[in-house]
Design a protein around this motif. Structure first.
Motif, short mmCIF file in Angstrom:
data_model
loop_
_atom_site.label_atom_id
_atom_site.label_comp_id
_atom_site.label_asym_id
_atom_site.label_seq_id
_atom_site.Cartn_x
_atom_site.Cartn_y
_atom_site.Cartn_z
N ARG A 178 12.42 -19.16 60.24
CA ARG A 178 11.24 -18.48 59.71
C ARG A 178 11.59 -17.62 58.50
O ARG A 178 10.81 -17.49 57.57
CB ARG A 178 10.60 -17.63 60.80
N ALA A 179 12.79 -17.04 58.53
CA ALA A 179 13.21 -16.16 57.44
C ALA A 179 13.84 -16.92 56.27
O ALA A 179 14.19 -16.30 55.26
CB ALA A 179 14.21 -15.13 57.97
N GLY A 180 13.99 -18.23 56.38
CA GLY A 180 14.60 -19.02 55.32
C GLY A 180 16.11 -18.95 55.30
O GLY A 180 16.74 -19.35 54.32
N GLU A 181 16.72 -18.47 56.38
CA GLU A 181 18.17 -18.38 56.45
C GLU A 181 18.81 -19.69 56.90
O GLU A 181 20.02 -19.88 56.75
CB GLU A 181 18.58 -17.26 57.41
N ALA A 182 18.01 -20.58 57.49
CA ALA A 182 18.51 -21.87 57.96
C ALA A 182 17.45 -22.92 57.74
O ALA A 182 16.25 -22.64 57.75
CB ALA A 182 18.89 -21.80 59.44
N GLU A 183 17.89 -24.14 57.52
CA GLU A 183 16.98 -25.27 57.31
C GLU A 183 16.24 -25.62 58.59
O GLU A 183 15.05 -25.97 58.57
CB GLU A 183 17.78 -26.46 56.82
N ALA A 184 16.94 -25.54 59.71
CA ALA A 184 16.34 -25.88 61.00
C ALA A 184 17.13 -25.19 62.10
O ALA A 184 18.24 -24.69 61.87
CB ALA A 184 16.35 -27.40 61.22
N ALA A 185 16.53 -25.15 63.29
CA ALA A 185 17.20 -24.59 64.46
C ALA A 185 17.21 -25.62 65.57
O ALA A 185 16.26 -26.40 65.72
CB ALA A 185 16.50 -23.32 64.92
N PHE A 186 18.26 -25.61 66.36
CA PHE A 186 18.41 -26.56 67.45
C PHE A 186 18.50 -25.76 68.73
O PHE A 186 19.42 -24.96 68.92
CB PHE A 186 19.66 -27.41 67.23
N VAL A 187 17.54 -25.99 69.65
CA VAL A 187 17.44 -25.15 70.84
C VAL A 187 17.03 -25.98 72.06
O VAL A 187 16.40 -27.03 71.91
CB VAL A 187 16.41 -24.02 70.63
N PRO A 188 17.36 -25.53 73.26
CA PRO A 188 16.90 -26.23 74.47
C PRO A 188 15.42 -25.94 74.72
O PRO A 188 14.95 -24.83 74.48
CB PRO A 188 17.78 -25.64 75.58
N ILE A 189 14.69 -26.94 75.24
CA ILE A 189 13.26 -26.74 75.47
C ILE A 189 12.82 -27.18 76.87
O ILE A 189 11.77 -26.75 77.36
CB ILE A 189 12.43 -27.46 74.39
N GLU A 190 13.61 -28.01 77.55
CA GLU A 190 13.19 -28.52 78.86
C GLU A 190 14.40 -29.03 79.62
O GLU A 190 15.34 -29.55 78.99
CB GLU A 190 12.18 -29.66 78.67
N ASN A 191 14.41 -28.84 80.94
CA ASN A 191 15.43 -29.53 81.74
C ASN A 191 14.76 -30.22 82.91
O ASN A 191 13.64 -29.89 83.29
CB ASN A 191 16.55 -28.58 82.18
N SER A 192 15.44 -31.21 83.45
CA SER A 192 14.84 -32.09 84.45
C SER A 192 14.78 -31.45 85.83
O SER A 192 14.22 -32.05 86.75
CB SER A 192 15.61 -33.41 84.52
N VAL A 193 15.33 -30.25 85.98
CA VAL A 193 15.30 -29.56 87.27
C VAL A 193 14.17 -28.56 87.34
O VAL A 193 13.41 -28.51 88.30
CB VAL A 193 16.65 -28.88 87.56
N GLU A 194 14.02 -27.74 86.30
CA GLU A 194 13.04 -26.66 86.31
C GLU A 194 11.89 -26.86 85.34
O GLU A 194 10.94 -26.07 85.32
CB GLU A 194 13.73 -25.33 85.96
N GLY A 195 11.94 -27.90 84.51
CA GLY A 195 10.87 -28.12 83.55
C GLY A 195 11.09 -27.37 82.25
O GLY A 195 12.22 -27.20 81.80
N GLY A 196 9.99 -26.89 81.65
CA GLY A 196 10.06 -26.25 80.35
C GLY A 196 10.87 -24.96 80.38
O GLY A 196 10.82 -24.20 81.35
N ILE A 197 11.63 -24.73 79.30
CA ILE A 197 12.39 -23.49 79.16
C ILE A 197 11.49 -22.48 78.49
O ILE A 197 11.14 -22.60 77.30
CB ILE A 197 13.68 -23.74 78.36
N THR A 198 11.08 -21.49 79.25
CA THR A 198 9.98 -20.61 78.83
C THR A 198 10.30 -19.81 77.57
O THR A 198 9.40 -19.56 76.76
CB THR A 198 9.59 -19.66 79.97
N THR A 199 11.56 -19.42 77.40
CA THR A 199 11.91 -18.65 76.20
C THR A 199 11.58 -19.44 74.94
O THR A 199 10.98 -18.92 74.00
CB THR A 199 13.40 -18.28 76.20
N THR A 200 11.95 -20.72 74.92
CA THR A 200 11.69 -21.55 73.76
C THR A 200 10.20 -21.82 73.59
O THR A 200 9.66 -21.72 72.49
CB THR A 200 12.45 -22.88 73.87
N LEU A 201 9.52 -22.16 74.70
CA LEU A 201 8.08 -22.42 74.61
C LEU A 201 7.34 -21.20 74.08
O LEU A 201 6.47 -21.32 73.20
CB LEU A 201 7.55 -22.81 75.99
N ASP A 202 7.68 -20.02 74.59
CA ASP A 202 6.98 -18.81 74.15
C ASP A 202 7.23 -18.52 72.67
O ASP A 202 6.34 -18.03 71.97
CB ASP A 202 7.41 -17.62 75.01
N GLU A 203 8.43 -18.80 72.20
CA GLU A 203 8.72 -18.58 70.78
C GLU A 203 7.96 -19.55 69.89
O GLU A 203 7.59 -19.22 68.76
CB GLU A 203 10.22 -18.71 70.54
#
Length: 310
Positions: free
Chosen positions: A44-69
């Motif tokens: 968002r600040a233009g410091e990186a072209e893209a970000a790579f983050v976890p969003i879901e796992n097959s045990v618990e479903g969506g990773i809420t930190t990423t979804l909320d962001e």
């Protein structure tokens, strides 16, 4: 825009391993960040072209930190996804035995994936959450905790040893990671794509969620993820994070999004991108009446009716 990718660090995370499977990662500077939030904020600040983050796992479903962001703040868009099979190792300082372990640490998303193992082998150990599994390993190195659940590959990076390996409560557990950038034109459809959106209801009434889901169902679109997240506006106020089969350039998906835009208070488009679980062109066949050709034929028929040519 800097030719760099931010990712959930520090070095030695599953996120870094998954990121390095992308061919374009070899041509970018890979910069670890301490949290999902800081990695996305770097984009968002233009410091990186893209970000790579976890969003879901097959045990618990969506990773809420990423979804909320992705739900809040300046809009971002998903461009790629990667699936990575996950097993954990119990990393300790050299010489540590199971009986020495009083505290264990890992990312919160790891706990549901090792809960049963932990109950069986370390029932009295105190769980402490860390910003990432690799960060937990770093904290063990520093003496903050006795053990960390992380990838076995992180042991050498932090001067630890793997006391136990192959730890998982669920066979074939996987985590889904996404490459997120600033909004732009989605990549061309591959024939095996996924579209992600966030939906806010206009008001709360009986059948409100059914109305939203009906926009997908009536056009033969299968959902792959449906997760509610609180909006922060009070108890009972939720938005819905949805992954659906298809691409925004598909007529049925485009008409679905138009229908949702009409009935929702707000719709946030998070991107259309290739699926990682199947090969291009291998998506399930469309239901009768939902192909692009059939949508175009129906639109042509309406136009002819309007002109008196039916």
């Amino acid at each position: 825009m800097p030719a760099s990718y931010a990712y959930l660090g520090p070095e030695g995370t599953f996120t870094e391993v998954a990121l390095r499977t992308l061919p374009e990662a070899a041509t970018r500077e890979l910069i670890p960040y301490v949290s999902v939030q800081s990695a996305l904020d770097a984009v968002r600040a233009g410091e990186a072209e893209a970000a790579f983050v976890p969003i879901e796992n097959s045990v618990e479903g969506g990773i809420t930190t990423t979804l909320d962001e992705l739900v809040a703040g300046e809009p971002l868009m998903i461009y790629r996804e990667v699936l990575l099979s996950i097993t954990f190792a119990l990393l300790v300082r050299p010489g540590t035995t199971l009986t020495d372990i009083k505290t264990v640490s890992a990312h919160p998303a790891a706990q549901p994936q090792v809960r049963n193992w932990l109950r069986k082998h370390l029932p009295d150990a105190l769980w402490e959450s860390a910003a990432s599994n690799a960060d937990a390993a770093r904290l063990v190195q520093e003496g903050r905790y006795d053990a960390a659940f992380a990838g076995e590959f992180a042991a050498a990076r932090y001067g630890l040893e793997a006391l136990e390996t192959g730890i998982h409560d669920a066979e074939n557990a996987q985590t889904r990671f996404v490459l997120v950038g600033r909004p732009a034109r989605p990549a061309a459809p591959t024939g095996a794509d996924k579209t992600s959106v966030v939906l806010w209801q206009r008001d709360d009434h009986p059948g409100a969620l059914r109305d939203l889901l009906g926009e997908f169902a009536s056009r033969g679109i299968n959902l792959m993820l449906l997760q509610s997240r609180p909006t922060g506006a009070g108890i009972g106020n939720y938005c819905f994070c949805i992954d659906a089969e298809g691409h925004i350039s598909d007529r049925r998906m485009a008409e679905t999004l138009m229908g949702l835009k009409r009935i929702c208070l707000q719709v946030r488009f998070l991107g259309s991108y290739p699926r990682a679980d199947i090969a291009p062109g291998a998506a399930r066949p469309t239901l009768p009446g939902t192909s692009d050709a059939e949508f175009m034929a129906a639109a042509d028929w309406v136009a002819r009716c309007q002109d008196g040519r039916f």
